[in-house]
Design an enzyme around this catalytic site. Structure first.
Site, short mmCIF file in Angstrom:
data_model
loop_
_atom_site.label_atom_id
_atom_site.label_comp_id
_atom_site.label_asym_id
_atom_site.label_seq_id
_atom_site.Cartn_x
_atom_site.Cartn_y
_atom_site.Cartn_z
CG MET A 30 -6.37 9.34 2.14
SD MET A 30 -7.13 7.83 2.72
CE MET A 30 -6.39 6.65 1.64
N GLY A 31 -2.18 11.88 2.14
CA GLY A 31 -0.75 12.06 2.41
C GLY A 31 0.10 11.11 1.58
CB ALA A 32 2.04 8.65 1.31
N GLY A 36 1.88 12.51 -8.63
CA GLY A 36 0.46 12.50 -9.04
C GLY A 36 -0.31 13.54 -8.24
CG HIS A 37 -0.95 13.04 -3.99
ND1 HIS A 37 -0.12 12.03 -3.56
CD2 HIS A 37 -2.21 12.63 -3.74
CE1 HIS A 37 -0.86 11.05 -3.08
NE2 HIS A 37 -2.13 11.38 -3.17
N GLY A 150 -7.84 12.56 -9.06
CA GLY A 150 -7.15 11.87 -10.16
C GLY A 150 -8.03 10.80 -10.79
CG ASP A 153 -8.18 6.36 -6.83
OD1 ASP A 153 -8.05 5.16 -6.62
OD2 ASP A 153 -7.32 7.20 -6.52
CB SER A 188 -0.43 4.28 -6.24
OG SER A 188 -0.94 3.81 -5.01
O1 PAF Z 1 -8.16 9.31 -3.12
C1 PAF Z 1 -7.84 9.48 -1.93
O2 PAF Z 1 -6.69 9.69 -1.57
C2 PAF Z 1 -8.95 9.38 -0.88
O3 PAF Z 1 -9.90 8.42 -1.22
C3 PAF Z 1 -9.61 10.72 -0.57
C4 PAF Z 1 -10.35 11.26 -1.79
C5 PAF Z 1 -8.56 11.73 -0.12
C6 PAF Z 1 -10.63 10.56 0.56
O4 PAF Z 1 -10.02 10.12 1.72
#
Ligand code: PAF
Length: 283
Positions: A30-32, A36-37, A150, A153, A188
């Site tokens: 979801m960006g930002a 971690g991403h 990740g 979640d 996060s």
């Molecule tokens: O974990 C997230 O950032 C969101 O729940 C995801 C998997 C991108 C779905 O919008």
């Protein structure tokens, strides 16, 4: 780096790039973006020829419009961050809501055998229908070989695995370890909303989880749960939403350990108006 705003353009590019023996990775976000991403993207690049990263703040997984509106949006910064990882093997898909939902911004209804109504699902009703809807839609568009999520979640990861199985989607779902700040706080996008004092104090969450892991081998579950409640009650900055020790398959909270079963401890807590979640493997 090229950013695709529509699924038609993205799929067209994927079809042009892919060779028969190529593998496509996918990291939905979801960006930002934070480290971690980026670590998910690096894992995806290590195992695939190209990686699609979607950047889309999904409206159907938010319970309140104020939480949705407060969610940070920083596409230009996200593109720069992804360029530090690779300039030519990443495709960014950053659509508007209409490209994914048309004119009906509505979730599908899933049955994840009750897992959807525990923990995050209990605190955020409908959240996992929103997650299931968007991840299913994105997987159908991107059609990757592997998709990366990740373990912060962890409940979401389990639900996505179930959804993929139920829908018969041909993709391997890969869970990746939690990335942490130097003070232990799980990375996060919400961490950017913490004040310096809150950020500092938030180290308590991982400290508690590490102690729970130690206690798990020697103490009973009830006294460990009481100890966690006392730690949160003694810190006025926090409001605990839930703490539970759960079987990693059903996510049902346990009262007693059963040999050979695997367990994880889960915490969700507010510090100010920022909701933080974290978990730890106990085996
Ligand atoms: O974990 C997230 O950032 C969101 O729940 C995801 C998997 C991108 C779905 O919008």
């Amino acid at each position: 780096m090229l950013v695709y705003k529509t699924k038609v353009d993205l799929v067209d590019r994927i079809n042009n790039l892919m060779q028969p023996d190529f593998s496509l990775g996918f990291v939905p976000t979801m960006g930002a973006l934070h480290q971690g991403h980026l670590s998910l993207v690096k894992s995806a690049l290590a195992n695939n020829n190209f990686v699609v990263v979607s950047v889309f703040v999904n409206p159907t997984q938010f319970n309140s419009s104020s939480d949705l509106n407060k969610y940070p949006r920083s596409l230009a910064k996200d593109i720069k961050a992804l360029e530090t990882v690779s300039k030519d093997s990443i495709l960014i898909y950053a659509p508007e809501v209409e490209d994914l939902y048309g004119s009906k911004i509505k979730s599908e209804s899933f049955n994840f055998m009750g897992i959807e109504s525990l923990m995050e699902g209990n605190s955020r009703p409908g959240h996992f229908n929103g997650v299931g809807t968007i991840v299913k839609r994105l997987l159908q568009i991107v059609n990757p070989n592997k998709a990366y999520f990740g373990e912060k979640d962890f409940q979401q990861l389990l639900i996505i695995k179930k959804m993929v199985e139920q829908e018969g989607l041909e993709v391997k779902i890969v869970g990746c370890p939690i990335e942490r700040e130097p003070n232990g706080l799980a990375m996060s996008s919400r961490n950017g909303r913490l004040s310096p004092k809150e950020f500092h104090e938030s180290a308590m969450i991982y400290e508690i989880l590490q102690t729970v892991k130690q206690k798990f081998s020697s103490e009973d579950i009830a006294s460990t749960c009481d100890w966690v409640l006392r730690r949160f009650n003694n810190n006025p900055l926090f409001e605990l939403d839930y703490f539970q020790i759960s079987d990693i398959e059903s996510l049902m909270p346990i009262k007693e350990k059963i040999p050979n079963k695997k367990y994880r401890a889960f915490i969700a807590a507010y510090i100010g108006d920022v909701r933080l979640i974290d978990n730890i493997d106990l085996n």
